[in-house]
Motif scaffolding. Structure first.
Motif, PDB file in Angstrom:
ATOM      1  N   ALA A 174       0.794  -1.135  -0.072  1.00  0.00           N
ATOM      2  CA  ALA A 174      -0.075   0.093  -0.017  1.00  0.00           C
ATOM      3  C   ALA A 174       0.875   1.455   0.074  1.00  0.00           C
ATOM      4  CB  ALA A 174      -0.964  -0.150   1.271  1.00  0.00           C
ATOM      5  N   ILE A 175       1.922   1.467   0.960  1.00  0.00           N
ATOM      6  CA  ILE A 175       2.639   2.421   1.027  1.00  0.00           C
ATOM      7  C   ILE A 175       3.493   2.806  -0.283  1.00  0.00           C
ATOM      8  CG2 ILE A 175       4.486   3.564   2.196  1.00  0.00           C
ATOM      9  CD1 ILE A 175       3.117   1.954   4.756  1.00  0.00           C
ATOM     10  N   THR A 176       4.138   1.647  -0.863  1.00  0.00           N
ATOM     11  CA  THR A 176       5.184   1.835  -2.047  1.00  0.00           C
ATOM     12  C   THR A 176       3.986   1.950  -3.267  1.00  0.00           C
ATOM     13  OG1 THR A 176       5.247  -0.640  -2.186  1.00  0.00           O
ATOM     14  CG2 THR A 176       6.805   0.897  -1.069  1.00  0.00           C
ATOM     15  N   GLY A 177       2.641   1.731  -3.247  1.00  0.00           N
ATOM     16  CA  GLY A 177       2.009   1.623  -4.318  1.00  0.00           C
ATOM     17  C   GLY A 177       2.281   0.445  -5.447  1.00  0.00           C
TER      18      GLY A 177
ATOM     19  N   ASN B 269      -6.626  -6.941  14.237  1.00  0.00           N
ATOM     20  CA  ASN B 269      -6.047  -7.402  12.986  1.00  0.00           C
ATOM     21  C   ASN B 269      -7.199  -7.624  11.876  1.00  0.00           C
ATOM     22  OD1 ASN B 269      -5.024  -9.459  15.554  1.00  0.00           O
ATOM     23  ND2 ASN B 269      -3.339  -8.823  14.333  1.00  0.00           N
ATOM     24  N   GLY B 270      -6.959  -7.032  10.835  1.00  0.00           N
ATOM     25  CA  GLY B 270      -7.680  -7.366   9.666  1.00  0.00           C
ATOM     26  C   GLY B 270      -9.026  -6.411   9.756  1.00  0.00           C
ATOM     27  N   TRP B 271      -9.902  -7.054   9.034  1.00  0.00           N
ATOM     28  CA  TRP B 271     -11.313  -6.396   8.981  1.00  0.00           C
ATOM     29  C   TRP B 271     -11.278  -5.205   7.818  1.00  0.00           C
ATOM     30  CZ3 TRP B 271     -14.985  -9.291  10.359  1.00  0.00           C
ATOM     31  CH2 TRP B 271     -14.828 -10.022  11.743  1.00  0.00           C
ATOM     32  N   GLY B 272     -10.312  -5.315   6.774  1.00  0.00           N
ATOM     33  CA  GLY B 272     -10.261  -4.179   5.779  1.00  0.00           C
ATOM     34  C   GLY B 272      -9.772  -3.171   6.487  1.00  0.00           C
ATOM     35  N   VAL B 273      -9.402  -2.983   7.703  1.00  0.00           N
ATOM     36  CA  VAL B 273      -8.420  -1.788   8.309  1.00  0.00           C
ATOM     37  C   VAL B 273      -7.169  -1.627   7.428  1.00  0.00           C
ATOM     38  CG1 VAL B 273      -7.467  -0.757  10.288  1.00  0.00           C
ATOM     39  CG2 VAL B 273      -9.721  -1.968  10.447  1.00  0.00           C
ATOM     40  N   GLY B 274      -6.739  -0.149   7.061  1.00  0.00           N
ATOM     41  CA  GLY B 274      -5.676   0.067   6.314  1.00  0.00           C
ATOM     42  C   GLY B 274      -6.098  -0.374   4.895  1.00  0.00           C
ATOM     43  N   GLU B 275      -7.148  -0.842   4.513  1.00  0.00           N
ATOM     44  CA  GLU B 275      -7.431  -0.990   3.014  1.00  0.00           C
ATOM     45  C   GLU B 275      -8.594  -0.214   2.668  1.00  0.00           C
ATOM     46  OE1 GLU B 275      -7.034  -5.372   1.973  1.00  0.00           O
ATOM     47  OE2 GLU B 275      -6.617  -5.487   3.901  1.00  0.00           O
ATOM     48  N   GLN B 276      -9.700  -0.404   3.426  1.00  0.00           N
ATOM     49  CA  GLN B 276     -11.219   0.223   3.168  1.00  0.00           C
ATOM     50  C   GLN B 276     -11.473   1.286   4.384  1.00  0.00           C
ATOM     51  OE1 GLN B 276     -14.044  -2.942   2.186  1.00  0.00           O
ATOM     52  NE2 GLN B 276     -12.366  -4.392   2.190  1.00  0.00           N
TER      53      GLN B 276
ATOM     54  N   PRO C 108      -2.646  -3.210  -5.581  1.00  0.00           N
ATOM     55  CA  PRO C 108      -3.872  -2.541  -5.614  1.00  0.00           C
ATOM     56  C   PRO C 108      -4.696  -2.897  -4.195  1.00  0.00           C
ATOM     57  CG  PRO C 108      -3.966  -4.545  -6.796  1.00  0.00           C
ATOM     58  CD  PRO C 108      -2.511  -4.346  -6.451  1.00  0.00           C
ATOM     59  N   ILE C 109      -4.040  -2.374  -3.085  1.00  0.00           N
ATOM     60  CA  ILE C 109      -4.435  -2.696  -1.738  1.00  0.00           C
ATOM     61  C   ILE C 109      -5.497  -1.780  -1.326  1.00  0.00           C
ATOM     62  CG2 ILE C 109      -3.701  -3.137   0.583  1.00  0.00           C
ATOM     63  CD1 ILE C 109      -2.835  -5.253  -0.969  1.00  0.00           C
ATOM     64  N   ILE C 110      -5.203  -0.494  -1.578  1.00  0.00           N
ATOM     65  CA  ILE C 110      -6.062   0.707  -0.914  1.00  0.00           C
ATOM     66  C   ILE C 110      -7.325   0.774  -2.103  1.00  0.00           C
ATOM     67  CG2 ILE C 110      -6.441   2.669  -0.491  1.00  0.00           C
ATOM     68  CD1 ILE C 110      -3.473   2.858   0.565  1.00  0.00           C
ATOM     69  N   ARG C 111      -8.539   0.624  -1.131  1.00  0.00           N
ATOM     70  CA  ARG C 111      -9.885   0.766  -2.146  1.00  0.00           C
ATOM     71  C   ARG C 111     -10.345   2.204  -2.290  1.00  0.00           C
ATOM     72  NH1 ARG C 111     -11.275  -4.723  -1.390  1.00  0.00           N
ATOM     73  NH2 ARG C 111      -9.474  -5.903  -1.226  1.00  0.00           N
ATOM     74  N   SER C 112      -9.984   2.972  -1.253  1.00  0.00           N
ATOM     75  CA  SER C 112     -10.443   4.470  -1.578  1.00  0.00           C
ATOM     76  C   SER C 112      -9.366   5.515  -1.068  1.00  0.00           C
ATOM     77  CB  SER C 112     -11.755   4.605  -0.730  1.00  0.00           C
ATOM     78  OG  SER C 112     -11.620   4.473   0.659  1.00  0.00           O
TER      79      SER C 112
END
Length: 327
Positions: free
Chosen positions: A47-50, A87-94, A53-57
């Protein structure tokens, strides 16, 4: 105001920076947490390096896990002062994640930390160690026991692999560690590996059925590596698949599963039931001490996250990068 790593994507491009944000920017949630420690996982690195395609918004605060203290809560299960881990649940992604000094999340996503575990130790373990514990639990529930044969751990130099070795060693298993970094042999043996092998023997296409070598394996690599690992598992053995560092593909044959009765377990660490999460963290608290974990640990601050993520993506990080968000 609080500090956070913020990833943005707009006409100026894709970028990750440490910024100060007002608490009003936090997303909706039942529980406000004062984050104390987070980590850098493989997903965070992507996500940080791009590079994935981890980040959804956007904008997004990365960080798929964190540990800290409840500041306020409208969820009756949590009160100010409770020590929690996520841990998880889309945190850091959604949903904004743990690489920040504040986080607001749903109470259902949290569990209370075991009383004997500090926030720092929880994040040295992090999602990587939690995933390793879930993998070990899957093998145990299938009936894999110490003394029944060697257990192979691939990606041994990474966070999941290193903690998987420690856990298996504590439980009495003989471990074979696979790595692409031969200079790490002494380190991996210090964690509990009895033998270290070159990952090159697994990374290319191989025969669908190979010599029976291990009773079980924990694989965080995927692709040809996972296919070759399955091909070398002994009859009635099992593999816990928990990562995709080499790739999402699985170019394998059904031969090991039909002719040897090999079982393949997929380990989803993102949305486990609360009872399973509590069991995993209780066992981690009982099995791993600060002394066990310290040799695996690189501690950094928020300002170090971007550079460390680049190093993580090029295989230059050993073990676990724990982030003190107050630094």
């Amino acid at each position: 105001m609080f500090k956070a790593v913020l990833i943005e994507k707009d006409e100026q491009g894709y970028r990750a920076d440490v910024v100060e944000l007002p608490e009003s920017r936090l997303p909706e949630g039942d529980v406000l947490v004062d984050v104390e420690f987070s980590t850098l996982n493989y997903k965070d690195g992507l996500a940080i390096t791009g590079k994935g395609p981890i980040i959804r918004s956007f904008p997004m605060v990365p960080g798929i896990d964190f540990a800290g203290t409840v500041s306020s809560s409208s969820d009756p299960a949590y009160s100010p002062g409770d020590r929690v881990v996520l841990n998880g649940w889309g945190v850091g992604e959604q949903h904004w994640g743990g690489l920040a000094q504040r986080a607001k999340v749903k109470g259902d996503w949290l569990i209370k930390l075991p009383t004997s575990m500090s926030s720092r130790r929880a994040m040295i373990i992090g999602t990587a160690g939690y995933t390793a514990m879930l993998s070990v639990m899957a093998l145990e529930k299938y009936g894999i026991r110490p003394g029944s044969g060697d257990v192979l751990v691939t990606g041994a130099g990474g966070g999941v692999g290193g903690i998987a070795i420690m856990l298996l060693h504590k439980l009495g298993f003989r471990i074979v560690a696979s790595t692409g970094r031969p200079e790490e042999e002494s380190y991996l043996k210090s964690l509990g590996a009895a033998e270290v092998v070159d990952r090159a023997q697994f990374s290319q296409p191989g025969k669908p059925l190979q010599k029976e070598r291990w009773i079980a394996a924990i694989d965080s690599v995927g692709s040809h590596t996972l296919a070759n690992v399955c091909a070398g598992i002994k009859a009635d053995g099992a593999v816990a698949a928990c990562g995709m560092a080499q790739g999402l593909d699985f170019p394998a044959s059904v031969a090991p599963f039909i002719l040897r009765g090999v079982a393949l377990f997929g380990i989803n660490s993102v949305t486990r039931p609360k009872s399973e999460r509590v069991e995993a963290w209780d066992r981690l608290a009982s099995l791993l001490t600060d002394a066990d974990l310290e040799p695996t640990t690189l501690e950094i601050g928020l300002n170090d996250v971007k550079g460390t993520a680049e190093r993580l993506m090029t295989g230059q990080i050993r073990g676990r990068a724990v982030v003190d968000v107050k630094r």
